[in-house]
Motif scaffolding. Structure first.
Motif, PDB file in Angstrom:
ATOM      1  N   ASP A   1       0.119  -4.238   8.770  1.00 20.44           N
ATOM      2  CA  ASP A   1      -0.803  -3.154   8.463  1.00 20.44           C
ATOM      3  C   ASP A   1      -2.210  -3.694   8.229  1.00 20.44           C
ATOM      4  O   ASP A   1      -2.801  -3.502   7.162  1.00 20.44           O
ATOM      5  CB  ASP A   1      -0.335  -2.348   7.242  1.00 20.44           C
TER       6      ASP A   1
ATOM      7  N   HIS B   1      -4.150  -0.848  12.906  1.00 23.05           N
ATOM      8  CA  HIS B   1      -3.120  -1.864  13.147  1.00 23.05           C
ATOM      9  C   HIS B   1      -3.591  -2.925  14.134  1.00 23.05           C
ATOM     10  O   HIS B   1      -4.503  -2.705  14.908  1.00 23.05           O
ATOM     11  CB  HIS B   1      -1.855  -1.183  13.674  1.00 23.05           C
TER      12      HIS B   1
ATOM     13  N   HIS C   1      -7.302  -1.892   6.054  1.00 24.01           N
ATOM     14  CA  HIS C   1      -6.305  -0.920   6.491  1.00 24.01           C
ATOM     15  C   HIS C   1      -6.672   0.438   5.889  1.00 24.01           C
ATOM     16  O   HIS C   1      -7.256   0.487   4.798  1.00 24.01           O
ATOM     17  CB  HIS C   1      -4.917  -1.374   6.032  1.00 24.01           C
TER      18      HIS C   1
ATOM     19  N   HIS D   1       1.400   3.899   2.011  1.00 23.50           N
ATOM     20  CA  HIS D   1       1.968   4.629   3.147  1.00 23.50           C
ATOM     21  C   HIS D   1       3.490   4.695   3.022  1.00 23.50           C
ATOM     22  O   HIS D   1       4.132   3.734   2.602  1.00 23.50           O
ATOM     23  CB  HIS D   1       1.552   3.961   4.471  1.00 23.50           C
TER      24      HIS D   1
ATOM     25  N   HIS E   1       6.278   2.185   3.470  1.00 19.67           N
ATOM     26  CA  HIS E   1       6.333   1.016   2.585  1.00 19.67           C
ATOM     27  C   HIS E   1       6.913   1.340   1.209  1.00 19.67           C
ATOM     28  O   HIS E   1       7.157   0.430   0.410  1.00 19.67           O
ATOM     29  CB  HIS E   1       4.938   0.391   2.451  1.00 19.67           C
TER      30      HIS E   1
ATOM     31  N   HIS F   1       0.844  -1.199   0.000  1.00 24.87           N
ATOM     32  CA  HIS F   1       0.000   0.000   0.000  1.00 24.87           C
ATOM     33  C   HIS F   1       0.873   1.240   0.000  1.00 24.87           C
ATOM     34  O   HIS F   1       2.097   1.139   0.084  1.00 24.87           O
ATOM     35  CB  HIS F   1      -1.000  -0.012   1.163  1.00 24.87           C
TER      36      HIS F   1
HETATM   37 ZN   LIG Z   1      -0.015   1.412   6.539  1.00 26.54          ZN
END
Ligand SMILES: [Zn+2]
Ligand SMILES: [Zn+2]
Length: 279
Positions: free
Chosen positions: A142, A190, A120, A60, A63, A58
Motif C-alpha cells: 500500500d 499502489h 498512501h 483500509h 487491513h 492503516h
Molecule cells: Zn490501503
C-alpha cells in the motif's frame, strides 16, 4: 536469531502477515477473519499462543477486517496510531490499545518493530520493518511510490513483502473508471509491477534472500505475470508471489545469505502517466 515469516493472505480482499522467532510472533494487519487466521496459521504449524501483538498499517478494511474479533479472543494488544484508530471506526478493548510512532522502535520480546511513514491515500499510513538481533524483514505494501523512506529501509532487509499491485497496461486498458485508474497510479495509491521491479533492481542488498511480491490486484494483475517478470532478475533471491486466497509457505530468514549473482539494472520503462484526457 532467525525470523519465520508468512503471508496469511495478501490483496485487496485481506492482508495479514506473520513474523516471528522461536519464542514470540506478531501479525502485521488483521485483514482476514479470525477464523481464517486461525485456520491458516494451524496449517502452517504456527501457534496462536505465540502471538504477542497486532500492528496496524492503516485503516483500509482489507487491513482490519478481522481485527476486533482476533484481538478480543486472544487478548492481543493492538499497536495503532490515534489517527488510524479514528478512521477505523471499530471498537477495541481499551486496555489492548497501544500506540507507536514512526522511527521509534517497539520491542516485543526479542522482536523489534520499527514503523515508518509512507505515501498512501489513508489517514496516517505506515510500513514496518521487523527485526531480530541480526535479521530484518520489511512489510511494504500500500505505497504510492518508492519514496526515500521505503528505499532506505528496503536496502537493509534480508526479506521483504513488497507490493506489486498492478500491471500498467492492464490498468490503463482495463474497464476501471478514469478516476479510479488515476487514484491507483497517482503516487498515493499502489505500486505497479515495474515500480516494484525497479526498486528491487536498484536497491536490493546482496543479502536479500526472499522477495515476496504482495497485494496483487485481482483485476489488473496476474500472479504468473509478476512471477515471470521478477524471476528473470532474481539473481539468487527467492521470488514468491503471495496469494489472495491462501497462505504462503513459512520461510526461515537468516542473516547469512549472500546472493549468488546480483543483477543490477534498471528497466527502461518508466511508469506510465495517465493522460488528462483519459484513455
Ligand atoms: Zn490501503
Ligand atoms: Zn490494502
Amino acid at each position: 536469531m532467525s525470523l519465520f515469516i508468512s503471508s496469511l493472505n495478501s490483496g485487496s480482499n485481506g492482508n495479514c502477515y506473520y513474523i516471528g522467532n522461536d519464542n514470540e510472533a506478531i501479525l502485521i494487519d488483521a485483514g482476514i477473519s479470525c477464523r481464517e487466521t486461525e485456520r491458516r496459521m494451524k496449517r502452517s504449524g504456527l501457534s496462536m499462543q505465540k502471538l504477542r501483538a497486532i500492528f496496524i498499517t492503516h485503516e483500509h478494511t482489507d487491513h482490519i477486517n478481522g481485527l476486533r474479533v482476533l484481538s478480543k479472543k486472544y487478548q492481543l494488544p493492538v499497536y495503532i496510531t490515534a489517527a488510524t484508530q479514528q478512521f477505523c471506526n471499530i471498537s477495541l478493548e481499551k486496555k489492548l490499545i497501544k500506540r507507536f510512532k514512526a522511527d521509534q522502535p517497539v520491542n516485543i520480546g526479542d522482536l523489534r518493530i520499527l514503523a515508518f511513514k509512507k505515501e498512501h491515500d489513508a489517514g496516517d499510513p505506515h510500513s514496518f520493518v521487523v527485526s531480530s538481533s541480526t535479521v530484518k524483514v520489511g512489510i511494504i505494501t500500500d505505497i504510492g511510490i518508492a519514496c526515500k523512506q521505503v528505499i532506505h529501509h528496503f536496502k537493509q532487509c534480508h526479506a521483504a513483502f513488497l507490493e506489486s499491485n498492478y500491471d500498467e497496461d492492464m490498468l490503463m486498458n482495463g474497464n476501471y473508471p478514469y478516476h479510479l485508474k488515476r487514484r491507483i497510479s497517482d503516487g498515493k495509491g499502489h505500486l505497479s509491477n515495474i515500480q516494484a521491479l525497479n526498486l528491487f533492481l536498484e536497491h536490493r542488498p546482496s543479502f536479500m534472500s526472499h522477495l515476496i511480491l504482495s497485494h496483487l490486484s485481482q483485476n489488473n494483475n496476474k500472479p504468473e505475470l509478476v512471477d515471470k517478470l521478477f524471476q528473470q532478475y532474481a539473481g539468487g533471491t527467492r521470488i514468491v508471489v503471495a496469494s489472495r486466497h491462501k497462505e504462503t509457505d513459512l520461510f526461515m530468514i537468516d542473516a547469512g545469505f549472500s546472493a549468488v549473482r546480483m543483477v543490477r539494472q534498471t528497466i527502461n520503462k518508466k511508469p506510465k502517466q495517465l493522460s488528462l484526457f483519459g484513455n
